[in-house]
Scaffold this motif. Structure first.
Motif, short mmCIF file in Angstrom:
data_model
loop_
_atom_site.label_atom_id
_atom_site.label_comp_id
_atom_site.label_asym_id
_atom_site.label_seq_id
_atom_site.Cartn_x
_atom_site.Cartn_y
_atom_site.Cartn_z
N VAL A 4 -37.90 8.06 27.01
CA VAL A 4 -39.02 7.15 27.28
C VAL A 4 -40.28 7.82 26.76
O VAL A 4 -40.58 8.96 27.15
CB VAL A 4 -39.15 6.85 28.79
N SER A 5 -40.97 7.15 25.85
CA SER A 5 -42.20 7.73 25.32
C SER A 5 -43.40 7.03 25.95
O SER A 5 -43.31 5.90 26.42
CB SER A 5 -42.25 7.59 23.80
N CYS A 6 -44.52 7.76 25.94
CA CYS A 6 -45.77 7.21 26.46
C CYS A 6 -46.82 7.31 25.35
O CYS A 6 -47.06 8.41 24.82
CB CYS A 6 -46.22 8.01 27.68
N THR A 7 -47.40 6.19 24.97
CA THR A 7 -48.49 6.21 24.01
C THR A 7 -49.44 5.08 24.36
O THR A 7 -49.01 3.99 24.70
CB THR A 7 -47.96 6.13 22.55
N GLN A 8 -50.74 5.38 24.34
CA GLN A 8 -51.79 4.43 24.72
C GLN A 8 -51.49 3.79 26.09
O GLN A 8 -51.75 2.60 26.29
CB GLN A 8 -51.94 3.31 23.66
N GLY A 9 -50.91 4.57 26.98
CA GLY A 9 -50.62 4.06 28.32
C GLY A 9 -49.39 3.18 28.41
O GLY A 9 -49.06 2.70 29.49
N ARG A 32 -31.26 14.83 36.17
CA ARG A 32 -32.31 14.11 36.91
C ARG A 32 -33.66 14.63 36.46
O ARG A 32 -33.82 15.83 36.21
CB ARG A 32 -32.20 14.35 38.42
N CYS A 33 -34.65 13.74 36.41
CA CYS A 33 -36.02 14.16 36.15
C CYS A 33 -36.94 13.37 37.07
O CYS A 33 -36.91 12.14 37.08
CB CYS A 33 -36.39 13.92 34.68
N GLY A 34 -37.75 14.08 37.85
CA GLY A 34 -38.66 13.41 38.77
C GLY A 34 -39.87 12.83 38.06
O GLY A 34 -40.32 13.36 37.04
N TYR A 120 -37.96 12.95 30.43
CA TYR A 120 -37.66 11.51 30.46
C TYR A 120 -36.79 11.22 29.24
O TYR A 120 -37.14 10.44 28.35
CB TYR A 120 -38.93 10.66 30.34
N ALA A 121 -35.66 11.88 29.15
CA ALA A 121 -34.83 11.85 27.94
C ALA A 121 -33.44 12.34 28.30
O ALA A 121 -33.24 12.96 29.34
CB ALA A 121 -35.43 12.74 26.87
#
Ligand SMILES: [Zn+2]
Length: 388
Positions: A4-9, A32-34, A120-121
């Motif tokens: 999961v990527s995050c760009t410009q919110g 798992r990733c919190g 997140y991967a």
């Protein structure tokens, strides 16, 4: 791999090439990733955070125009060893990792910089030297809490709380709940917790808080005078004058007695207040409400500016202490406290989602009624739609 990527919110599921470990690095398959409060902040305010980091010499913190994979609270299994690894943990071993990564001459925070993609991967690169093997078959759901619980452990240690100290926790999100768990694991007898949300107050009770208050109904500082804390200026003035008067009635000089009492640690009783909210006004609210001589440990991250009344803090001789992260040893010790059953952090986990559900989880975490910590399981498929 999926991530999961995050760009410009914006959060989006993306395909990324499988990562290649550098010298002394491992690839781990994320179990798992919190989702951390810092991730929620970073999604919308990372430029402000990056400006602060740049001012103290680190200029590669995530920026909103970059495509960043968040996630610094993960556990996984060792999938691949890079060149030069000692291979102390074999392939398939469950590990957690202190989330920092070397790239050339620089060190980057994993999951909070474009230079160090996070958990997140399906896979993430970590430093072999910073991984710790998960002992005692500890479940991945709990092992993934090592990072946030290490934040809490560091805060409790920096708070210098003694068994008889009254500890007051303001805010019962994941940070406050972690602090409550660690205080109780340290044998602190009086832990008072305060939160506006009934759901979070219930979690605070499950984490072991001795008294949980709704701040719209009761003050978390209400019982302090009864427990021998000084809550008014006249009480402090009376104590100073009264003690000298008593000592001077004795047939010996008073100064050596005072010095001896100081050496033995005699001083006004002072609670330790943990600020675990991180919104403007909270620190000043604590300065105004807490007993005189309180120590305030600031764990919550308040974005932007805030105001305090220094004169009020001075009149009460309030000690303000800001804390960040944890040491590698505190990180290792936290994992072992979880695995040895010395601390029970299970109440913190209120949900597990797959990668496609991460955006929904961020929205859910914005509402403090239901959730504390949501974990991502990157292998989890979206729930089957109900058949008609
Ligand atoms: Zn975090």
């Amino acid at each position: 791999m999926n991530a999961v990527s995050c760009t410009q919110g914006r959060l989006a599921v993306v395909k990324r090439p499988a990562p290649t470990p550098g010298k002394g690095q491992l690839v781990i398959d994320v179990l798992r990733c919190g989702i951390c409060g810092s991730d929620l902040h970073a999604r919308h305010h990372c430029d402000a955070l990056a400006d602060v980091a740049a001012e103290i010499g680190y200029d590669a913190a995530m920026r909103s125009d970059q495509e960043v994979i968040l996630g610094h609270e993960f556990c996984g299994t060792v999938a691949e060893h890079g060149p030069g690894c000692r291979k102390s943990a074999a392939t398939g071993t469950h590990v957690v990792a202190f989330p920092l990564l070397r790239r050339g001459r620089d060190v980057h925070p994993i999951g909070l910089s474009a230079a160090a993609p996070g958990g997140y991967a399906e896979q993430v690169i970590v430093e072999e030297s910073l991984t710790v093997t998960v002992p005692n078959g500890l479940a991945p759901d709990i092992a993934a809490l090592t990072e946030p619980m290490a934040v809490a452990w560091h805060a409790v240690r920096r708070g210098g709380v003694k068994k008889g100290t009254v500890a007051i926790v303001i805010g019962c999100g994941p940070v406050g709940l972690g602090v409550i768990c660690m205080l109780k694991a340290s044998g602190i007898r009086h832990v008072i917790a305060s939160d506006l949300s009934p759901g979070r107050r219930a979690l605070a009770e499950r984490c072991g808080a001795d008294l949980v208050v709704d701040p719209t109904q009761d003050s978390p500082y209400a019982g302090c005078a009864d427990r021998g804390h000084l809550v008014t200026a006249p009480a402090a003035l009376e104590l100073a004058v009264g003690v000298v008067e008593k000592l001077r009635r004795l047939p010996v000089p008073w100064e050596p007695l005072w010095r001896a009492a100081e050496l033995l640690g005699a001083k006004p009783k002072s609670p330790v207040v943990f600020e675990c909210v991180g919104v403007p006004g909270v620190i000043d609210g604590i300065i105004g409400g807490a007993p005189l001589f309180s120590r305030v440990v600031v764990v919550g991250v308040c974005m932007g500016g805030d105001q305090i009344r220094p004169a009020m803090a001075i009149n009460k001789e309030i000690e303000l202490r800001f804390v960040l992260g944890y040491t590698p040893l505190e990180f290792r010790d936290t994992l072992h406290m979880l695995a040895d059953g010395k601390v029970d952090a299970a109440p913190l986990v209120t949900g597990v989602v797959g990668l496609p559900e991460v955006e929904g989880a961020f929205d859910a975490l914005g509402d403090p009624k239901r959730h504390a910590k949501i974990l991502i399981d990157p292998k989890r498929r979206a729930p089957e739609p109900a058949s008609a």
